[in-house]
Scaffold this active site. Sequence first.
Site, PDB file in Angstrom:
ATOM      1  CB  SER A 120       1.589  49.860 -79.857  1.00 50.85           C
ATOM      2  OG  SER A 120       0.810  50.977 -80.217  1.00 50.85           O
ATOM      3  CB  CYS A 180      -2.386  55.766 -70.236  1.00 50.51           C
ATOM      4  SG  CYS A 180      -1.269  56.415 -71.510  1.00 50.51           S
ATOM      5  CB  CYS A 210      -5.462  59.208 -76.680  1.00 50.10           C
ATOM      6  SG  CYS A 210      -3.673  59.078 -76.839  1.00 50.10           S
ATOM      7  N   GLY A 256      -1.414  51.744 -71.028  1.00 51.90           N
ATOM      8  CA  GLY A 256      -0.174  52.448 -70.723  1.00 51.90           C
ATOM      9  C   GLY A 256       0.643  52.791 -71.948  1.00 51.90           C
ATOM     10  CD  GLU A 257       3.731  55.670 -75.097  1.00 58.38           C
ATOM     11  OE1 GLU A 257       2.736  55.430 -75.801  1.00 58.38           O
ATOM     12  OE2 GLU A 257       4.894  55.403 -75.475  1.00 58.38           O
ATOM     13  CB  CYS A 312      -3.041  42.452 -75.901  1.00 58.97           C
ATOM     14  SG  CYS A 312      -3.068  44.247 -75.836  1.00 58.97           S
ATOM     15  CG  ASN A 335     -12.363  48.396 -80.143  1.00 59.96           C
ATOM     16  OD1 ASN A 335     -12.928  47.778 -81.027  1.00 59.96           O
ATOM     17  ND2 ASN A 335     -11.095  48.203 -79.818  1.00 59.96           N
ATOM     18  CB  CYS A 375      -7.864  49.578 -75.840  1.00 57.69           C
ATOM     19  SG  CYS A 375      -7.462  48.909 -77.436  1.00 57.69           S
ATOM     20  CB  SER A 409      -0.437  55.337 -81.722  1.00 58.87           C
ATOM     21  OG  SER A 409      -0.493  54.004 -81.297  1.00 58.87           O
ATOM     22  CG  LEU A 410       1.086  59.406 -87.638  1.00 54.92           C
ATOM     23  CD1 LEU A 410       2.288  59.993 -86.896  1.00 54.92           C
ATOM     24  CD2 LEU A 410       1.449  59.144 -89.093  1.00 54.92           C
ATOM     25  CG  HIS A 411      -3.994  58.142 -83.587  1.00 53.98           C
ATOM     26  ND1 HIS A 411      -4.345  56.814 -83.715  1.00 53.98           N
ATOM     27  CD2 HIS A 411      -3.423  58.255 -82.369  1.00 53.98           C
ATOM     28  CE1 HIS A 411      -4.016  56.165 -82.606  1.00 53.98           C
ATOM     29  NE2 HIS A 411      -3.453  57.013 -81.782  1.00 53.98           N
ATOM     30  CD  GLU A 443      -7.703  45.587 -70.185  1.00 53.28           C
ATOM     31  OE1 GLU A 443      -8.452  46.233 -69.432  1.00 53.28           O
ATOM     32  OE2 GLU A 443      -7.572  45.855 -71.380  1.00 53.28           O
ATOM     33  CB  CYS A 482      -7.556  55.734 -75.382  1.00 57.22           C
ATOM     34  SG  CYS A 482      -6.800  54.391 -74.449  1.00 57.22           S
TER      35      CYS A 482
HETATM   36  N1  SAH Z   1      -0.066  53.725 -75.496  1.00 56.23           N
HETATM   37  C1  SAH Z   1       0.307  52.978 -76.618  1.00 56.23           C
HETATM   38  C2  SAH Z   1      -0.074  51.529 -76.552  1.00 56.23           C
HETATM   39  C3  SAH Z   1      -1.414  51.210 -75.996  1.00 56.23           C
HETATM   40  S1  SAH Z   1      -2.811  51.677 -76.991  1.00 56.23           S
HETATM   41  C4  SAH Z   1      -0.248  53.622 -77.890  1.00 56.23           C
HETATM   42  O1  SAH Z   1      -1.092  54.504 -77.798  1.00 56.23           O
HETATM   43  O2  SAH Z   1       0.207  53.230 -78.965  1.00 56.23           O
HETATM   44  C5  SAH Z   1      -2.665  50.553 -78.384  1.00 56.23           C
HETATM   45  C6  SAH Z   1      -3.405  51.011 -79.608  1.00 56.23           C
HETATM   46  O3  SAH Z   1      -4.825  50.973 -79.389  1.00 56.23           O
HETATM   47  C7  SAH Z   1      -3.084  52.432 -80.017  1.00 56.23           C
HETATM   48  O4  SAH Z   1      -2.847  52.498 -81.400  1.00 56.23           O
HETATM   49  C8  SAH Z   1      -4.343  53.184 -79.639  1.00 56.23           C
HETATM   50  O5  SAH Z   1      -4.523  54.325 -80.426  1.00 56.23           O
HETATM   51  C9  SAH Z   1      -5.407  52.157 -79.883  1.00 56.23           C
HETATM   52  N2  SAH Z   1      -6.656  52.414 -79.180  1.00 56.23           N
HETATM   53  C10 SAH Z   1      -6.849  52.888 -77.926  1.00 56.23           C
HETATM   54  N3  SAH Z   1      -8.167  52.952 -77.623  1.00 56.23           N
HETATM   55  C11 SAH Z   1      -8.811  52.505 -78.721  1.00 56.23           C
HETATM   56  C12 SAH Z   1     -10.182  52.323 -79.035  1.00 56.23           C
HETATM   57  N4  SAH Z   1     -11.153  52.577 -78.168  1.00 56.23           N
HETATM   58  N5  SAH Z   1     -10.478  51.812 -80.259  1.00 56.23           N
HETATM   59  C13 SAH Z   1      -9.504  51.505 -81.155  1.00 56.23           C
HETATM   60  N6  SAH Z   1      -8.216  51.665 -80.908  1.00 56.23           N
HETATM   61  C14 SAH Z   1      -7.859  52.159 -79.713  1.00 56.23           C
HETATM   62 FE1  SF4 Z   2      -2.381  56.001 -73.452  1.00 56.57          FE
HETATM   63 FE2  SF4 Z   2      -2.165  54.680 -75.775  1.00 56.57          FE
HETATM   64 FE3  SF4 Z   2      -4.573  55.098 -74.605  1.00 56.57          FE
HETATM   65 FE4  SF4 Z   2      -3.259  57.139 -75.674  1.00 56.57          FE
HETATM   66  S1  SF4 Z   2      -4.073  55.352 -76.788  1.00 56.57           S
HETATM   67  S2  SF4 Z   2      -4.299  57.141 -73.668  1.00 56.57           S
HETATM   68  S3  SF4 Z   2      -1.164  56.605 -75.227  1.00 56.57           S
HETATM   69  S4  SF4 Z   2      -2.912  53.854 -73.819  1.00 56.57           S
END
Ligand code: SAH
Ligand code: SF4
Length: 348
Positions: free
Chosen positions: A195, A120, A124, A165-166, A113, A294, A337, A218-220, A95, A127
């Site tokens: 990221s 992945c 998380c 992906g990471e 993007c 999202n 995402c 991505s700290l959260h 994607e 996600c």
């Molecule tokens: N794996 C990497 C990069 C891909 S995700 C990472 O986690 O950083 C990119 C960003 O989108 C991350 O900050 C992730 O936390 C955020 N993300 C993933 N799913 C999401 C969602 N449904 N709504 C908002 N942000 C989301």
């Molecule tokens: Fe993977 Fe990033 Fe999604 Fe976490 S937020 S599952 S690290 S793509």
Amino acid sequence: MPTASLLSLSADELAERVTALGGRAFHGRAARREVLERGVLDYAAMTSLPAALREALSHELPILAGRERLRTVASDRTTKLLVDFPGREGKDPVETVHIPPHDPASEKGATLCVSTQVGCPVGCPFCASGLAGLSRNLAAHEILEQFVLGRAVGPLGRAVVMGIGEPLLNLPALTEALDAVHDEMGMGARKVTVSTVGFPDRLRRAARSEPRFQLAISLHTADDAQRDELVPAMRGVPVEEVLAAGDDWFEVTGREVTYEVALLGGENDTPGHAERLARRLRGRRCTVNLIPWNPSPELPFARPRPGQPEAFREALAERGVVATVRWSRGLDGDAACGQLRHRHAGTA
Ligand code: SAH
Ligand code: SF4
């Protein structure tokens, strides 16, 4: 079986292939330049090559291995591409999202993007990308081809490696692709942001390998127990260790880190969470991106209540931490995402 493409071959392999087709070794380099520098995606238009070689190449060596399988365009012109690679049609599409500037008259170019893996392994729970775990790492040319296909949608200003992906778990391929993006497509290192969830050891190594990108972590949350839940593959790694790796990045590269927080309604978006995050980040040269979650129907989270992201931002600002709320674009085009792939995987 995966087949070769102009962009998948190494310099030596390409020279060999072009010579076998009656050309000279430098014709291979010239063809690659046509694609990466000038965005030419048809051998017939590569007038710097002999006509007979163009004809032979068009039968023997596809320019790109990837094929656009599906395109959705949202009302704000955000375009999402699903790309198939040979031998894997319909099984694990990749994607890529092309996000044009808000103002159609702007000459800034779009943000692309890009994905680094199919699925992945980090898992998380908020996600969609990680729902089925990791299917495979993308090869360097599969990452590079996303840039080429994205630029064909419209001019690019910058790129964010924030797709599926990471990135730190596929860093060699990503680095090879970004070298080509930098050296051959001409996109500067400051225009590319990667990221990651921030595995500390990998991050420290990456900082020392002359990275051609900006870093977002991505700290959260500032709470160790909550981060264990939100980023399962990093269970047991204290938040402070992630921040120390971010500090190390800044010291080694001289570039500031952006911290990302996916704001999950009622989970990590309360004033208390903002205060604890501010306490951790205060005094660090960094910025925070707040991404309101999202929705994905299959995931048990909620969007933050109206006004909550702004209140969170203000709570950080009052404590000296600069933050921006990033609303997602293209929601009506499956923009959240990982959703496009998830929805269409295996349906062709
Ligand atoms: N794996 C990497 C990069 C891909 S995700 C990472 O986690 O950083 C990119 C960003 O989108 C991350 O900050 C992730 O936390 C955020 N993300 C993933 N799913 C999401 C969602 N449904 N709504 C908002 N942000 C989301
Ligand atoms: Fe993977 Fe990033 Fe999604 Fe976490 S937020 S599952 S690290 S793509």
